[in-house]
Design a protein around this motif. Structure first.
Motif, PDB file in Angstrom:
ATOM      1  N   VAL A  76      10.081  35.942  43.004  1.00 38.84           N
ATOM      2  CA  VAL A  76       9.255  37.007  42.425  1.00 38.84           C
ATOM      3  C   VAL A  76       9.445  37.055  40.911  1.00 38.84           C
ATOM      4  O   VAL A  76       8.479  37.201  40.151  1.00 38.84           O
ATOM      5  CB  VAL A  76       9.604  38.381  43.044  1.00 38.84           C
ATOM      6  CG1 VAL A  76       8.916  39.512  42.286  1.00 38.84           C
ATOM      7  CG2 VAL A  76       9.192  38.416  44.504  1.00 38.84           C
ATOM      8  N   GLY A  77      10.690  36.901  40.454  1.00 40.81           N
ATOM      9  CA  GLY A  77      10.979  36.947  39.023  1.00 40.81           C
ATOM     10  C   GLY A  77      10.284  35.833  38.256  1.00 40.81           C
ATOM     11  O   GLY A  77       9.697  36.063  37.190  1.00 40.81           O
ATOM     12  N   VAL A  78      10.331  34.620  38.781  1.00 39.61           N
ATOM     13  CA  VAL A  78       9.696  33.476  38.117  1.00 39.61           C
ATOM     14  C   VAL A  78       8.185  33.675  38.036  1.00 39.61           C
ATOM     15  O   VAL A  78       7.564  33.457  36.985  1.00 39.61           O
ATOM     16  CB  VAL A  78      10.022  32.167  38.868  1.00 39.61           C
ATOM     17  CG1 VAL A  78       9.145  31.027  38.356  1.00 39.61           C
ATOM     18  CG2 VAL A  78      11.492  31.814  38.708  1.00 39.61           C
ATOM     19  N   LYS A  79       7.575  34.096  39.132  1.00 34.04           N
ATOM     20  CA  LYS A  79       6.117  34.316  39.150  1.00 34.04           C
ATOM     21  C   LYS A  79       5.718  35.424  38.176  1.00 34.04           C
ATOM     22  O   LYS A  79       4.691  35.323  37.478  1.00 34.04           O
ATOM     23  CB  LYS A  79       5.654  34.673  40.560  1.00 34.04           C
ATOM     24  CG  LYS A  79       5.721  33.532  41.572  1.00 34.04           C
ATOM     25  CD  LYS A  79       5.221  33.991  42.934  1.00 34.04           C
ATOM     26  CE  LYS A  79       5.154  32.830  43.916  1.00 34.04           C
ATOM     27  NZ  LYS A  79       6.477  32.329  44.299  1.00 34.04           N
ATOM     28  N   THR A  80       6.525  36.474  38.121  1.00 29.89           N
ATOM     29  CA  THR A  80       6.220  37.607  37.237  1.00 29.89           C
ATOM     30  C   THR A  80       6.277  37.193  35.769  1.00 29.89           C
ATOM     31  O   THR A  80       5.353  37.462  34.998  1.00 29.89           O
ATOM     32  CB  THR A  80       7.209  38.758  37.483  1.00 29.89           C
ATOM     33  OG1 THR A  80       7.111  39.183  38.852  1.00 29.89           O
ATOM     34  CG2 THR A  80       6.905  39.946  36.572  1.00 29.89           C
ATOM     35  N   ALA A 285      -0.319  46.909  46.520  1.00 36.40           N
ATOM     36  CA  ALA A 285       0.845  46.106  46.146  1.00 36.40           C
ATOM     37  C   ALA A 285       2.012  46.438  47.064  1.00 36.40           C
ATOM     38  O   ALA A 285       2.199  47.590  47.450  1.00 36.40           O
ATOM     39  CB  ALA A 285       1.228  46.373  44.690  1.00 36.40           C
ATOM     40  N   LYS A 286       2.791  45.432  47.417  1.00 42.46           N
ATOM     41  CA  LYS A 286       3.962  45.666  48.270  1.00 42.46           C
ATOM     42  C   LYS A 286       4.977  46.507  47.503  1.00 42.46           C
ATOM     43  O   LYS A 286       5.247  46.247  46.327  1.00 42.46           O
ATOM     44  CB  LYS A 286       4.571  44.332  48.690  1.00 42.46           C
ATOM     45  CG  LYS A 286       3.647  43.504  49.583  1.00 42.46           C
ATOM     46  CD  LYS A 286       4.264  42.175  49.950  1.00 42.46           C
ATOM     47  CE  LYS A 286       5.508  42.341  50.806  1.00 42.46           C
ATOM     48  NZ  LYS A 286       6.054  41.036  51.253  1.00 42.46           N
ATOM     49  N   ASP A 287       5.528  47.511  48.177  1.00 46.78           N
ATOM     50  CA  ASP A 287       6.409  48.464  47.498  1.00 46.78           C
ATOM     51  C   ASP A 287       7.620  47.792  46.859  1.00 46.78           C
ATOM     52  O   ASP A 287       8.008  48.125  45.737  1.00 46.78           O
ATOM     53  CB  ASP A 287       6.878  49.546  48.487  1.00 46.78           C
ATOM     54  CG  ASP A 287       5.773  50.529  48.831  1.00 46.78           C
ATOM     55  OD1 ASP A 287       4.780  50.576  48.077  1.00 46.78           O
ATOM     56  OD2 ASP A 287       5.890  51.236  49.853  1.00 46.78           O
ATOM     57  N   ASP A 288       8.242  46.830  47.573  1.00 47.34           N
ATOM     58  CA  ASP A 288       9.440  46.205  47.024  1.00 47.34           C
ATOM     59  C   ASP A 288       9.114  45.351  45.795  1.00 47.34           C
ATOM     60  O   ASP A 288       9.856  45.335  44.815  1.00 47.34           O
ATOM     61  CB  ASP A 288      10.159  45.362  48.088  1.00 47.34           C
ATOM     62  CG  ASP A 288       9.250  44.326  48.729  1.00 47.34           C
ATOM     63  OD1 ASP A 288       8.016  44.421  48.553  1.00 47.34           O
ATOM     64  OD2 ASP A 288       9.769  43.414  49.416  1.00 47.34           O
ATOM     65  N   ILE A 289       7.971  44.685  45.843  1.00 47.74           N
ATOM     66  CA  ILE A 289       7.577  43.854  44.705  1.00 47.74           C
ATOM     67  C   ILE A 289       7.149  44.714  43.517  1.00 47.74           C
ATOM     68  O   ILE A 289       7.509  44.448  42.372  1.00 47.74           O
ATOM     69  CB  ILE A 289       6.445  42.882  45.107  1.00 47.74           C
ATOM     70  CG1 ILE A 289       7.008  41.842  46.092  1.00 47.74           C
ATOM     71  CG2 ILE A 289       5.836  42.200  43.884  1.00 47.74           C
ATOM     72  CD1 ILE A 289       5.988  40.872  46.622  1.00 47.74           C
ATOM     73  N   ALA A 290       6.375  45.779  43.792  1.00 48.82           N
ATOM     74  CA  ALA A 290       5.967  46.694  42.714  1.00 48.82           C
ATOM     75  C   ALA A 290       7.192  47.332  42.072  1.00 48.82           C
ATOM     76  O   ALA A 290       7.233  47.521  40.849  1.00 48.82           O
ATOM     77  CB  ALA A 290       5.031  47.772  43.264  1.00 48.82           C
ATOM     78  N   ALA A 291       8.193  47.662  42.892  1.00 53.05           N
ATOM     79  CA  ALA A 291       9.418  48.283  42.374  1.00 53.05           C
ATOM     80  C   ALA A 291      10.178  47.333  41.452  1.00 53.05           C
ATOM     81  O   ALA A 291      10.934  47.767  40.588  1.00 53.05           O
ATOM     82  CB  ALA A 291      10.320  48.707  43.533  1.00 53.05           C
ATOM     83  N   PHE A 292       9.969  46.031  41.626  1.00 55.01           N
ATOM     84  CA  PHE A 292      10.616  45.031  40.767  1.00 55.01           C
ATOM     85  C   PHE A 292       9.748  44.688  39.557  1.00 55.01           C
ATOM     86  O   PHE A 292      10.224  44.633  38.420  1.00 55.01           O
ATOM     87  CB  PHE A 292      10.896  43.770  41.591  1.00 55.01           C
ATOM     88  CG  PHE A 292      11.582  42.674  40.830  1.00 55.01           C
ATOM     89  CD1 PHE A 292      12.964  42.595  40.784  1.00 55.01           C
ATOM     90  CD2 PHE A 292      10.846  41.713  40.151  1.00 55.01           C
ATOM     91  CE1 PHE A 292      13.598  41.589  40.074  1.00 55.01           C
ATOM     92  CE2 PHE A 292      11.467  40.694  39.447  1.00 55.01           C
ATOM     93  CZ  PHE A 292      12.839  40.630  39.409  1.00 55.01           C
ATOM     94  N   VAL A 293       8.454  44.460  39.804  1.00 52.59           N
ATOM     95  CA  VAL A 293       7.552  43.969  38.756  1.00 52.59           C
ATOM     96  C   VAL A 293       7.251  45.028  37.701  1.00 52.59           C
ATOM     97  O   VAL A 293       7.259  44.743  36.494  1.00 52.59           O
ATOM     98  CB  VAL A 293       6.234  43.456  39.376  1.00 52.59           C
ATOM     99  CG1 VAL A 293       5.191  43.159  38.291  1.00 52.59           C
ATOM    100  CG2 VAL A 293       6.487  42.214  40.216  1.00 52.59           C
ATOM    101  N   LEU A 294       6.962  46.263  38.113  1.00 53.52           N
ATOM    102  CA  LEU A 294       6.520  47.288  37.166  1.00 53.52           C
ATOM    103  C   LEU A 294       7.575  47.634  36.113  1.00 53.52           C
ATOM    104  O   LEU A 294       7.248  47.698  34.917  1.00 53.52           O
ATOM    105  CB  LEU A 294       6.073  48.538  37.919  1.00 53.52           C
ATOM    106  CG  LEU A 294       4.809  48.365  38.777  1.00 53.52           C
ATOM    107  CD1 LEU A 294       4.496  49.645  39.548  1.00 53.52           C
ATOM    108  CD2 LEU A 294       3.613  47.966  37.924  1.00 53.52           C
ATOM    109  N   PRO A 295       8.829  47.884  36.498  1.00 54.74           N
ATOM    110  CA  PRO A 295       9.844  48.143  35.448  1.00 54.74           C
ATOM    111  C   PRO A 295      10.040  46.947  34.525  1.00 54.74           C
ATOM    112  O   PRO A 295      10.208  47.101  33.318  1.00 54.74           O
ATOM    113  CB  PRO A 295      11.118  48.438  36.256  1.00 54.74           C
ATOM    114  CG  PRO A 295      10.633  48.869  37.598  1.00 54.74           C
ATOM    115  CD  PRO A 295       9.398  48.057  37.844  1.00 54.74           C
TER     116      PRO A 295
END
Length: 404
Positions: A76-80, A285-295
């Motif tokens: 997820v981090g690399v894609k973001t 958006a998936k909650d776990d991914i949004a919780a990582f990507v948005l901040p």
């Protein structure tokens, strides 16, 4: 009132604030808005800043734990980061394109004689390695107190990964994080419900105090920047949502509307995080991914800032009688892209990075004084664009992870 009426209430507050601000501007009551209306907006933004650190800390840890393994966190981090780097580079190209069109048409006049070059002292930039070292906190509580979002994100990654690797022994910490985050979400909902008040008071103040600048000669450079903001939002964000997620532009902008309006008025992508999270969730958006990507996005995704830096650089160079070569414009793209990554998600941070770009090109930094007076008007649009990009990224990454 129902929760889904929040965007409507924010929109009503926006136009009401503009109307009141115009009345106060023409009546000469700008001081009234600064003395009696703006403080209520300040209180609301203070409440948001008060909750930003716990929201970022707990949401990222909870998101990491929800993913289940560190491989998914890395994926997820690399894609973001890849998404943000690509869109920021495109933003720089768009900003330079429109700025050169305006300059070529003779729409960027020499304003130095009219406005003067007010002094501006930028904060020192000590190079990439210094920034890299500063990302890692020597005092965890210091990172929280100073709201250093990059450091808070690093703390979240360390604790989230450590709790995950601790397995059964880390169950208590996992439960504590989940419990605290549930409480923070309820508090977040209450603060968000107050957003129409903050939008109304801030818009009334901005309109009453900046009305003259809007009608003045700086209107053209503002127009150029906002055309860039709109073009980037439509051509990059809505298209990426349509191509990668299969979501129509109308649905995307409608779903992101509340966060966009709030970012526009608060000029803080970090303070808009709670609203962005709600919008991303409603859009799917998936909650776990949004919780990582948005901040993460509120800290490193600064496409609006990149467009602003490019437009402002061309404008200031024109005012200083400097014509940028193609090579210098390439330097602007590279420097603005790197400078935008890590710009703090707080109001006015773009000015510091603009000074860095000007210094790189050898343009007098003092000329920033030409646009200091209307920087907040630039800031409103660029923050709105940054937040829109964060939401678009959370949707795209959610879809990409689902396809694995």
């Amino acid at each position: 009132m129902k929760k889904n009426n929040l965007p409507v209430r924010i929109l009503i507050a926006l136009f009401a604030g503009i109307a009141v601000g115009l009345v106060c501007y023409f009546a000469g009551l700008a001081d009234f808005t600064a003395t009696y209306l703006k403080p209520f907006g300040d209180i609301f933004v203070n409440l948001l800043k008060f909750i930003v650190v716990p929201v970022v800390l707990l949401s990222m840890i909870d998101g990491i734990l929800s993913m289940g393994d560190m491989k998914q966190v890395g994926s997820v981090g690399v894609k973001t980061v890849a998404y943000f780097l690509c869109t920021t580079a495109i933003a720089c190209v768009i900003g330079l394109a429109f700025a050169n069109i305006f300059m070529g048409a003779g729409l960027f006049p020499d304003l130095s004689a009219e406005l003067g070059a007010a002094e501006y002292e930028p904060k020192a930039f000590n190079g990439f390695m210094s920034v890299l070292v500063d990302i890692f906190p020597s005092n965890m509580w210091g990172a929280f107190v100073n709201a250093n979002m990059l450091q808070v994100i690093v703390v979240s990654l360390f604790f989230g990964g450590a709790i995950m690797m601790a397995g059964e022994k880390g169950k208590l910490c996992r439960d504590i994080v989940g419990s605290f985050y549930a409480v923070i979400e309820r508090l977040m909902e209450f603060i968000i419900s107050l957003s129409p008040i903050g939008v109304f008071t801030y818009m009334a103040w901005v309109t009453a105090t900046q009305g003259a600048a809007i009608l003045g000669s700086l209107f053209l450079v503002l127009l150029c920047a906002y055309i860039g903001y709109v073009a980037h939002a439509v051509l990059v964000y809505s298209l990426s949502a349509q191509i990668f997620v299969g979501m129509s532009p109308v649905k995307f902008f409608k779903g992101a509307f509340a966060a966009m309006i709030f970012a526009f008025t608060s000029t803080s992508s970090a303070a808009t995080l709670p609203v962005s999270k709600e919008c991303a969730h409603e859009l799917g958006a998936k909650d776990d991914i949004a919780a990582f990507v948005l901040p993460l996005g509120s800290t490193i995704n600064m496409d609006g800032t990149a467009i602003y830096q490019c437009v402002a650089t061309v404008f200031i160079a024109s005012c200083a009688g400097i014509h940028l070569t193609m090579g210098q414009m390439v330097i602007v793209v590279v420097t603005a892209t790197l400078a935008s990554i890590g710009t703090a998600g707080v109001s006015g941070a773009g000015m510091i990075m603009l000074a860095m770009v000007l210094e790189t090109l050898g343009i007098p930094v003092a000329y920033i004084g030409l646009i200091v007076a209307v920087d907040r008007l630039f800031d409103m649009g660029r923050t709105c664009l940054n937040v829109t990009g964060d939401i678009a990224c959370s949707l795209c990454v959610s879809k990409w992870q689902t396809k694995k």
